[in-house]
Design a protein around this motif. Structure first.
Motif, mmCIF file in Angstrom:
data_model
loop_
_atom_site.group_PDB
_atom_site.id
_atom_site.type_symbol
_atom_site.label_atom_id
_atom_site.label_comp_id
_atom_site.label_asym_id
_atom_site.label_seq_id
_atom_site.Cartn_x
_atom_site.Cartn_y
_atom_site.Cartn_z
ATOM 1 N N LYS A 178 -6.322 5.681 -1.535
ATOM 2 C CA LYS A 178 -6.297 4.492 -0.670
ATOM 3 C C LYS A 178 -4.874 4.002 -0.421
ATOM 4 O O LYS A 178 -4.653 3.013 0.264
ATOM 5 N N GLU A 179 -3.891 4.680 -0.999
ATOM 6 C CA GLU A 179 -2.510 4.279 -0.782
ATOM 7 C C GLU A 179 -1.745 5.401 -0.080
ATOM 8 O O GLU A 179 -2.194 6.538 -0.051
ATOM 9 N N GLU A 180 -0.593 5.035 0.468
ATOM 10 C CA GLU A 180 0.274 6.008 1.144
ATOM 11 C C GLU A 180 1.408 6.403 0.200
ATOM 12 O O GLU A 180 2.140 5.539 -0.287
ATOM 13 N N ASN A 218 -2.570 11.167 3.119
ATOM 14 C CA ASN A 218 -1.809 9.973 2.695
ATOM 15 C C ASN A 218 -0.478 10.345 2.034
ATOM 16 O O ASN A 218 0.001 9.649 1.154
ATOM 17 N N HIS A 232 -4.282 8.674 -5.617
ATOM 18 C CA HIS A 232 -4.288 7.338 -4.999
ATOM 19 C C HIS A 232 -4.696 7.449 -3.536
ATOM 20 O O HIS A 232 -3.894 7.177 -2.639
ATOM 21 N N LYS A 272 6.010 -0.279 -5.425
ATOM 22 C CA LYS A 272 5.573 0.847 -6.255
ATOM 23 C C LYS A 272 6.529 2.034 -6.097
ATOM 24 O O LYS A 272 6.678 2.562 -4.994
ATOM 25 N N GLY A 288 0.789 -1.231 0.000
ATOM 26 C CA GLY A 288 0.000 0.000 0.000
ATOM 27 C C GLY A 288 0.815 1.272 0.000
ATOM 28 O O GLY A 288 0.282 2.365 0.179
ATOM 29 N N VAL A 289 2.145 1.152 -0.190
ATOM 30 C CA VAL A 289 2.991 2.352 -0.203
ATOM 31 C C VAL A 289 3.500 2.625 -1.622
ATOM 32 O O VAL A 289 3.927 1.716 -2.331
ATOM 33 N N ILE A 290 3.404 3.887 -2.025
ATOM 34 C CA ILE A 290 4.018 4.323 -3.282
ATOM 35 C C ILE A 290 5.183 5.248 -2.921
ATOM 36 O O ILE A 290 4.985 6.247 -2.213
#
Lengths: 72, 354
Positions: free
Chosen positions: B122-124, B153, B120, B103, B75-77
């Motif tokens: 829903k992602e961090e 986020n 994004h 990512k 869940g991390v970019i």
């Protein structure tokens, strides 16, 4: 990497400016150069203008050297 | 730009008959010097030495490993400037992390990380804040914007480094004999000349704030040689078209609002007090280390990698046993060979190599 190439401001709106680089247009932030005007050349680093170029200043360097009897 | 032919400036430098070694502490200067072949044009008595001027190169291995570990978090970019992507950590690089499902997004401006976070939800998104004083104010402004717009986020892995404390640490080591500094043009566009007065006051060394064209550097060298000849140690500005003595007050103000100095870990120089930046208390919510407190174990540099000595100017890239043999731009061992502004990459591309 620092780009030493100055870019010309074409348009300013709030804290953003449209600049022209080799015929391509790009948007940059002007937060740090509130004095910038349309037509000015600025140095851009990672999407932010960090300095407004001053031609007078550039000439001054050469004048300074002339005074010091360095450049004939 | 110059009304004087470069060869006339070179001849004036030669005629002064000064023996001196000058260091540049800016990766863009390193590249410009290598690309222009300036070292070969100068008289043998004037030597140029590269110092710790490439932000990616001076980033400690443990911090690179932290960035790579972040990219492996579900869940991390990770958002980063391009030259961090191929830097080898202890085990892998960000590029390899991406190949195995992590990512990693390359951005041009820190402001792009805001859009990435918005796109994004829903992602961090974690931005790798690497760079010297030229870059830190831009990141600071981005952090302020993230706070003002309440973007939940987005966070920042702050790895910023400050140039003057590193120069002082390097001089204190007394490993090399230096007669002055070619000072970094755009760091000084932000800082101005005052933070470099310690060179004069503590070490009786001159410095010239310089632009990035070969003509700029040549003129700066002339100014340095002249100072040495006259036994002066002043901080002069060659790059007057872009640098004011007071720097950029707006950028300094924003940097000061968001960051406070703290110790930092430099490749090649170790931990130097007050040579890095940390987010101030009102911005702690945006600190990636607080949001993702990862334990990084077993970080180590590649054995025999000479990056540390290259960054201190103790050896030239060509004097590293790995240079051009084990370590090449296609298969880099250390960051100095990876980053476009690394001393080893510049030497490999523009000077002699095996």
């Amino acid at each position: 990497m620092c780009l030493g190439i100055p870019v010309k401001i074409v348009e300013i709106k709030d804290q953003e400016a449209l600049v022209e680089v080799g015929g391509l247009k790009q948007t940059i932030r002007t937060d740090f150069v509130p004095e910038a005007q349309v037509g000015d050349y600025v140095i851009v680093h990672a999407g932010f203008a960090i300095s407004v170029l001053e031609e007078e200043e550039a000439r001054e360097t050469l004048e300074l050297l002339k005074d010091a009897d360095v450049i004939p | 730009m110059l009304s004087l032919e470069p060869r006339e400036v070179l001849s004036k430098i030669s005629k002064m008959g000064v023996s001196a070694s000058f260091m540049e502490v800016c990766g863009t200067h390193t590249v410009s010097i290598a690309r222009s072949g300036l070292k070969k044009l100068l008289p043998d008595s004037v030597k140029l030495i590269s110092g710790p001027g490439c932000p990616v190169c001076v980033t400690a291995q443990v911090d690179i490993d932290y960035a790579i570990a972040l990219a492996h978090q579900p869940g991390v970019i990770v958002a980063t400037f391009g030259d961090m992507v191929r830097v080898p950590g202890t085990e892998t690089s960000l590029l390899e992390a991406r190949a195995s499902g992590g990512k990693v997004e390359v951005v041009y401006s820190p402001m792009d990380s805001l859009n990435l976070a918005r796109a994004h939800p829903k992602e961090e998104v974690v931005f790798l804040a690497v760079g010297f004083e030229t870059t830190a104010p831009l990141i600071a402004r981005t952090v302020q914007t993230a706070k003002a717009e309440n973007i939940p986020n987005l966070s920042f892995l702050v790895l910023h480094k400050l140039i003057p404390p590193a120069m002082r640490a390097l001089l204190a080591l007394k490993e090399i004999q230096l007669d002055g500094f070619i000072l970094p043009g755009h760091v000084c566009a932000i800082l101005g000349s005052k933070p470099f007065l310690f060179l004069k006051e503590e070490f009786h060394l001159p410095g010239v704030i310089t632009g990035f064209e070969p003509d700029d550097i040549l003129l700066a060298l002339f100014m340095l040689v002249k100072q040495k000849k006259e036994d002066r140690a002043d901080i002069e500005i060659q790059y007057r078209r872009a640098v004011r003595p007071e720097g950029n007050p707006q950028a300094l103000k924003v940097m000061e609002e968001v960051f406070e100095p703290q110790e930092a870990n430099w490749r090649g120089l170790g931990i130097i007090p007050e040579s890095g930046l940390a987010l101030r208390h009102p911005y702690w919510d945006f600190d990636a280390r607080r949001r993702f407190p990862l334990k990084i174990m077993g970080s180590r540099e590649y054995p025999a990698c000479g990056c540390g000595e290259v960054l201190r100017g103790v050896i030239s890239p060509q004097e590293c046993p790995l240079f051009g043999r084990v370590c090449t731009p296609d298969s880099p061992v250390g960051p100095c060979m990876v980053s476009s502004e690394g001393s080893c990459a510049a030497a490999y591309h523009y000077e002699e190599h095996p």
